[in-house]
Design an enzyme around this catalytic site. Sequence first.
Site, short mmCIF file in Angstrom:
data_model
loop_
_atom_site.label_atom_id
_atom_site.label_comp_id
_atom_site.label_asym_id
_atom_site.label_seq_id
_atom_site.Cartn_x
_atom_site.Cartn_y
_atom_site.Cartn_z
N LYS A 77 30.41 9.03 72.96
CA LYS A 77 29.75 9.91 71.98
C LYS A 77 30.89 10.46 71.12
O LYS A 77 31.70 11.25 71.59
CB LYS A 77 28.99 11.04 72.66
CG LYS A 77 28.35 12.00 71.66
CD LYS A 77 27.70 13.17 72.37
CE LYS A 77 27.16 14.16 71.34
NZ LYS A 77 26.81 15.44 71.97
N GLY A 115 24.32 23.65 71.60
CA GLY A 115 23.95 24.69 72.54
C GLY A 115 22.57 25.27 72.30
O GLY A 115 22.07 26.05 73.10
#
Length: 168
Positions: free
Chosen positions: A97, A158
């Site tokens: 990633k 987040g």
Amino acid sequence: MLNLYEESFASCLLLGTAAYPTPEVLRQSVEAAKPGMITVSLRRAGSAGEAHGQGFWDLLQQMKVPVLPNTAGCQSVQEAVTTVHMAREVFETDWIKLELIGDDDTLQPDVFQLVEAAKILIDDGFKVLPYCTEDLIACRRLLDAGCQVLMPWAAPIGTGLAWCMNMR
């Protein structure tokens, strides 16, 4: 079922490994979610402490879920490429990633450096999942570089509001 780079995964869910209060909570979360892959930062996995380092790597291997290392916190092409090559050795995978942060507050990706790094890594044999913005030109350039999947920045990291898009 998720198909990426000619490989199949049991689920399209990718689950992160950061911010769990204990390794046991992480293990329980992975068992409950049954993700196709779990993402992990080389920087976290290489840290000292029982929840990280060798104990953390042992836990990841016990869960038998494919690991997707990420370049969390990288802010330059060279830093990302170096981190990816280290991740290949540590995690024994060509999957990555790719994150290249352009803004420290929102963690919005730097798409210009992202395209450059993706080209280098694809040429080096990596299966790159770039963490990008929704900019269609940047996305096209990432696909043209050889990326088969894009991970668009849908919201600040987040928030739990991100998503993944298989482009091929």
